[in-house]
Design a protein around this motif. Sequence first.
Motif, short mmCIF file in Angstrom:
data_model
loop_
_atom_site.label_atom_id
_atom_site.label_comp_id
_atom_site.label_asym_id
_atom_site.label_seq_id
_atom_site.Cartn_x
_atom_site.Cartn_y
_atom_site.Cartn_z
N GLY A 81 15.56 55.87 46.55
CA GLY A 81 14.67 56.54 47.49
C GLY A 81 13.20 56.27 47.22
O GLY A 81 12.33 56.82 47.89
N ARG A 82 12.92 55.41 46.25
CA ARG A 82 11.54 55.07 45.91
C ARG A 82 11.42 53.55 45.87
O ARG A 82 12.40 52.84 45.77
CB ARG A 82 11.12 55.71 44.59
CG ARG A 82 11.21 57.24 44.66
CD ARG A 82 10.63 57.93 43.44
NE ARG A 82 9.19 57.81 43.33
CZ ARG A 82 8.30 58.59 43.97
NH1 ARG A 82 8.72 59.53 44.79
NH2 ARG A 82 7.01 58.42 43.79
N LYS A 83 10.20 53.06 45.98
CA LYS A 83 9.93 51.62 45.92
C LYS A 83 8.75 51.38 44.98
O LYS A 83 7.94 52.29 44.73
CB LYS A 83 9.61 51.08 47.32
CG LYS A 83 8.37 51.70 47.93
CD LYS A 83 8.12 51.22 49.33
CE LYS A 83 6.87 51.92 49.87
NZ LYS A 83 6.56 51.52 51.21
N ILE A 84 8.67 50.16 44.47
CA ILE A 84 7.55 49.83 43.59
C ILE A 84 6.26 49.98 44.37
O ILE A 84 6.12 49.49 45.49
CB ILE A 84 7.66 48.38 43.06
CG1 ILE A 84 8.81 48.26 42.06
CG2 ILE A 84 6.35 47.95 42.39
CD1 ILE A 84 9.01 46.85 41.52
N ALA A 85 5.30 50.63 43.75
CA ALA A 85 3.93 50.71 44.26
C ALA A 85 3.17 49.61 43.52
O ALA A 85 2.77 49.79 42.37
CB ALA A 85 3.33 52.08 44.01
N TRP A 86 3.02 48.47 44.16
CA TRP A 86 2.48 47.29 43.48
C TRP A 86 1.11 47.52 42.84
O TRP A 86 0.91 47.11 41.69
CB TRP A 86 2.48 46.09 44.43
CG TRP A 86 3.88 45.66 44.74
CD1 TRP A 86 4.58 45.88 45.89
CD2 TRP A 86 4.77 44.97 43.86
NE1 TRP A 86 5.86 45.37 45.78
CE2 TRP A 86 5.99 44.79 44.54
CE3 TRP A 86 4.65 44.48 42.56
CZ2 TRP A 86 7.09 44.15 43.96
CZ3 TRP A 86 5.74 43.84 41.99
CH2 TRP A 86 6.93 43.68 42.69
N PRO A 87 0.17 48.19 43.51
CA PRO A 87 -1.12 48.42 42.84
C PRO A 87 -0.97 49.25 41.56
O PRO A 87 -1.64 48.98 40.55
CB PRO A 87 -1.96 49.17 43.89
CG PRO A 87 -1.34 48.79 45.20
CD PRO A 87 0.13 48.64 44.91
N LYS A 88 -0.08 50.24 41.59
CA LYS A 88 0.15 51.07 40.39
C LYS A 88 0.75 50.24 39.27
O LYS A 88 0.32 50.34 38.11
CB LYS A 88 1.08 52.24 40.72
CG LYS A 88 0.51 53.27 41.67
CD LYS A 88 1.56 54.33 41.97
CE LYS A 88 1.09 55.35 42.97
NZ LYS A 88 2.15 56.36 43.26
#
Length: 172
Positions: A81-88
């Motif tokens: 239910g979540r995806k990588i937050a690339w900037p984080k």
Amino acid sequence: MAESSESVDNSPAGETVSSGRERVIADAEARGVDIRIVERVAARSLEEAAEVLGIQPSDIVKTLVVKRSDDTFVFALVPGGRKIAWPKLRSVLQVNKLQLPDASVALAATGYARGTITPFGSTTAWPVVADATIVGRTVSMGAGEAGYSLFVDADDLIAAYGATVADITDPE
């Protein structure tokens, strides 16, 4: 030699060729981490997989292989239910560029096919970055072979790998 669906052990006498699942079990034991592996049927969605396993979708953790620009990799543990937050993730790793490699590169980097990838027993012990939302939970993840899932205490997994715990995801 005739082709067969059975694996053939061509290793020297006394050596054994282990399956992905066996590598997972051996690595977990070596690290002192209790895991439980269960056989499961294939699922068509995250929700169906969670139902089959009797857990919440957020308890299924994907192990994503992330490639850095220097051709090294990290494992990113991302709950359902979540995806990588690339900037984080770039900020945590202090890099400007990251990418998800294609399936053949991920296989070469870990020894596991997509959908079965786990840090346990990977052919290379890449650094692990775990999303902060998995802390304090029992999670399910790939077990090194199709048709199996493993259950592990996320805190034990994090400790065994010296994983970096950070906010690296956003809701899907």
